[in-house]
Design a protein around this motif. Structure first.
Motif, PDB file in Angstrom:
ATOM      1  N   THR A  77       0.854  -1.185   0.000  1.00 24.19           N
ATOM      2  CA  THR A  77       0.000   0.000   0.000  1.00 24.19           C
ATOM      3  C   THR A  77       0.887   1.231   0.000  1.00 24.19           C
ATOM      4  OG1 THR A  77      -1.695  -1.184   1.248  1.00 24.19           O
ATOM      5  CG2 THR A  77      -1.826   1.223   1.252  1.00 24.19           C
ATOM      6  N   ILE A  78       0.620   2.141  -0.927  1.00 26.25           N
ATOM      7  CA  ILE A  78       1.398   3.375  -1.032  1.00 26.25           C
ATOM      8  C   ILE A  78       0.416   4.531  -0.943  1.00 26.25           C
ATOM      9  CG2 ILE A  78       3.066   4.677  -2.394  1.00 26.25           C
ATOM     10  CD1 ILE A  78       3.645   1.996  -3.874  1.00 26.25           C
TER      11      ILE A  78
ATOM     12  N   GLY B 150      -0.371   8.849   0.660  1.00 29.18           N
ATOM     13  CA  GLY B 150       0.199  10.148   1.011  1.00 29.18           C
ATOM     14  C   GLY B 150       0.471  10.962  -0.245  1.00 29.18           C
ATOM     15  N   ALA B 151       1.562  11.715  -0.213  1.00 32.59           N
ATOM     16  CA  ALA B 151       1.885  12.667  -1.271  1.00 32.59           C
ATOM     17  C   ALA B 151       2.615  11.990  -2.429  1.00 32.59           C
ATOM     18  CB  ALA B 151       2.706  13.814  -0.702  1.00 32.59           C
ATOM     19  N   VAL B 152       1.904  11.074  -3.111  1.00 31.50           N
ATOM     20  CA  VAL B 152       2.416  10.436  -4.326  1.00 31.50           C
ATOM     21  C   VAL B 152       1.428  10.719  -5.458  1.00 31.50           C
ATOM     22  CG1 VAL B 152       3.744   8.607  -3.184  1.00 31.50           C
ATOM     23  CG2 VAL B 152       1.343   8.217  -3.727  1.00 31.50           C
ATOM     24  N   ALA B 153       1.869  10.505  -6.686  1.00 28.85           N
ATOM     25  CA  ALA B 153       1.006  10.809  -7.837  1.00 28.85           C
ATOM     26  C   ALA B 153      -0.241   9.934  -7.869  1.00 28.85           C
ATOM     27  CB  ALA B 153       1.803  10.665  -9.130  1.00 28.85           C
ATOM     28  N   ARG B 154      -0.074   8.619  -7.591  1.00 28.11           N
ATOM     29  CA  ARG B 154      -1.222   7.695  -7.644  1.00 28.11           C
ATOM     30  C   ARG B 154      -1.222   6.787  -6.422  1.00 28.11           C
ATOM     31  NH1 ARG B 154       1.140   7.255 -12.632  1.00 28.11           N
ATOM     32  NH2 ARG B 154       1.904   5.185 -12.123  1.00 28.11           N
ATOM     33  N   PRO B 155      -1.766   7.261  -5.287  1.00 30.67           N
ATOM     34  CA  PRO B 155      -1.824   6.393  -4.112  1.00 30.67           C
ATOM     35  C   PRO B 155      -2.711   5.183  -4.389  1.00 30.67           C
ATOM     36  CG  PRO B 155      -2.799   8.559  -3.657  1.00 30.67           C
ATOM     37  CD  PRO B 155      -2.362   8.557  -5.076  1.00 30.67           C
ATOM     38  N   GLY B 156      -2.403   4.073  -3.719  1.00 34.13           N
ATOM     39  CA  GLY B 156      -3.241   2.894  -3.902  1.00 34.13           C
ATOM     40  C   GLY B 156      -2.582   1.634  -3.397  1.00 34.13           C
ATOM     41  N   ILE B 157      -3.208   0.507  -3.706  1.00 35.73           N
ATOM     42  CA  ILE B 157      -2.696  -0.810  -3.338  1.00 35.73           C
ATOM     43  C   ILE B 157      -2.180  -1.452  -4.621  1.00 35.73           C
ATOM     44  CG2 ILE B 157      -3.276  -3.069  -2.398  1.00 35.73           C
ATOM     45  CD1 ILE B 157      -5.511  -1.642  -0.800  1.00 35.73           C
ATOM     46  N   TYR B 158      -0.924  -1.858  -4.597  1.00 36.55           N
ATOM     47  CA  TYR B 158      -0.264  -2.387  -5.782  1.00 36.55           C
ATOM     48  C   TYR B 158       0.166  -3.827  -5.554  1.00 36.55           C
ATOM     49  CZ  TYR B 158      -0.137   2.418  -7.366  1.00 36.55           C
ATOM     50  OH  TYR B 158      -0.499   3.674  -7.758  1.00 36.55           O
TER      51      TYR B 158
ATOM     52  N   ARG C  80      11.588   1.582  -6.236  1.00 34.35           N
ATOM     53  CA  ARG C  80      10.718   0.983  -7.246  1.00 34.35           C
ATOM     54  C   ARG C  80       9.250   1.086  -6.843  1.00 34.35           C
ATOM     55  NH1 ARG C  80      14.284  -4.283  -8.923  1.00 34.35           N
ATOM     56  NH2 ARG C  80      15.847  -3.105 -10.070  1.00 34.35           N
ATOM     57  N   ALA C  81       8.972   0.950  -5.553  1.00 27.82           N
ATOM     58  CA  ALA C  81       7.590   1.095  -5.075  1.00 27.82           C
ATOM     59  C   ALA C  81       7.091   2.512  -5.338  1.00 27.82           C
ATOM     60  CB  ALA C  81       7.508   0.757  -3.588  1.00 27.82           C
ATOM     61  N   MET C  82       7.947   3.494  -5.118  1.00 27.93           N
ATOM     62  CA  MET C  82       7.564   4.885  -5.390  1.00 27.93           C
ATOM     63  C   MET C  82       7.279   5.074  -6.877  1.00 27.93           C
ATOM     64  SD  MET C  82       7.495   6.833  -2.655  1.00 27.93           S
ATOM     65  CE  MET C  82       7.861   8.469  -3.256  1.00 27.93           C
ATOM     66  N   ALA C  83       8.056   4.419  -7.728  1.00 29.97           N
ATOM     67  CA  ALA C  83       7.829   4.510  -9.169  1.00 29.97           C
ATOM     68  C   ALA C  83       6.483   3.885  -9.546  1.00 29.97           C
ATOM     69  CB  ALA C  83       8.967   3.843  -9.920  1.00 29.97           C
TER      70      ALA C  83
ATOM     71  N   ASP D 117       3.548  -4.333   3.368  1.00 30.53           N
ATOM     72  CA  ASP D 117       4.097  -3.086   3.887  1.00 30.53           C
ATOM     73  C   ASP D 117       3.187  -1.936   3.490  1.00 30.53           C
ATOM     74  OD1 ASP D 117       6.275  -4.310   5.033  1.00 30.53           O
ATOM     75  OD2 ASP D 117       7.751  -3.502   3.631  1.00 30.53           O
ATOM     76  N   VAL D 118       3.193  -0.886   4.299  1.00 33.97           N
ATOM     77  CA  VAL D 118       2.457   0.335   3.994  1.00 33.97           C
ATOM     78  C   VAL D 118       3.476   1.466   3.928  1.00 33.97           C
ATOM     79  CG1 VAL D 118       0.694   1.967   4.765  1.00 33.97           C
ATOM     80  CG2 VAL D 118       0.361  -0.492   5.136  1.00 33.97           C
ATOM     81  N   ILE D 119       3.519   2.140   2.788  1.00 37.74           N
ATOM     82  CA  ILE D 119       4.447   3.255   2.580  1.00 37.74           C
ATOM     83  C   ILE D 119       3.637   4.538   2.614  1.00 37.74           C
ATOM     84  CG2 ILE D 119       6.082   4.315   0.971  1.00 37.74           C
ATOM     85  CD1 ILE D 119       6.418   1.432  -0.216  1.00 37.74           C
ATOM     86  N   VAL D 120       4.058   5.487   3.455  1.00 35.23           N
ATOM     87  CA  VAL D 120       3.354   6.762   3.573  1.00 35.23           C
ATOM     88  C   VAL D 120       4.346   7.880   3.291  1.00 35.23           C
ATOM     89  CG1 VAL D 120       2.014   8.293   5.065  1.00 35.23           C
ATOM     90  CG2 VAL D 120       1.769   5.813   5.292  1.00 35.23           C
ATOM     91  N   VAL D 121       4.057   8.666   2.258  1.00 42.45           N
ATOM     92  CA  VAL D 121       4.893   9.812   1.911  1.00 42.45           C
ATOM     93  C   VAL D 121       4.264  11.037   2.546  1.00 42.45           C
ATOM     94  CG1 VAL D 121       5.896  11.170   0.041  1.00 42.45           C
ATOM     95  CG2 VAL D 121       5.552   8.695  -0.244  1.00 42.45           C
TER      96      VAL D 121
END
Length: 152
Positions: A46-47, A49-57, A67-70, A119-123
């Protein structure tokens, strides 16, 4: 011949080594084992926060934080790349977290951490940028925008 082997959470290389060890203990000398993983249907990250396309990948193999940020289209306009949080549930059920500086990772100053399934990534957002976006200054700029009349 060797029965069931628990492979949950192992990489393909780790699974190969575990299977080869089991065959080598009783049946074969120097067994050569290859494991090919066809699908990772239940593994995801799960990504947000302040990313272009938040979501579950879905994860299709091993992935790092860069790579997750990409996957999420990179940082958003308000991103604070010095404060990227990764939350993880450990095997014992406890929640852990770590903060990463993407600028330092991108420059090679510090290693790019491996992201695990679930994992959950929060920007985080930059506080100053959020203040400007939500402040009266932003309202004034919007009011003075000559193209504002084009909005529905």
């Amino acid at each position: 011949l060797i029965g069931s082997i628990k492979l949950l959470g192992m990489s393909a290389q780790q699974a190969e080594a575990a299977i080869a060890k089991s065959y080598g203990e009783k049946y074969l000398q120097d067994p050569q084992i290859s494991v090919f993983i066809r699908e990772f249907t239940t593994q995801r990250v799960t990504i947000e926060g302040a990313v272009a396309r938040p979501g579950i990948y879905p994860l299709t193999g091993q992935i790092t934080l860069l790579r997750a940020m990409a996957l999420a289209g990179g940082r958003g306009s308000l991103a604070n790349l010095e404060n990227v949080m990764v939350y993880r549930t450990e095997p014992d059920g406890k929640l852990s977290s770590a903060m990463y500086d993407m600028e330092r990772i991108g420059s090679g100053e510090i290693p790019d951490p491996v992201i695990l399934p679930e994992d959950v990534i929060v920007v985080q957002r930059k506080p100053a940028r959020v203040f400007l976006r939500d402040s009266a200054v932003s309202d004034f700029i919007e009011l003075m925008n000559p193209f504002n009349y084009l909005k529905p």
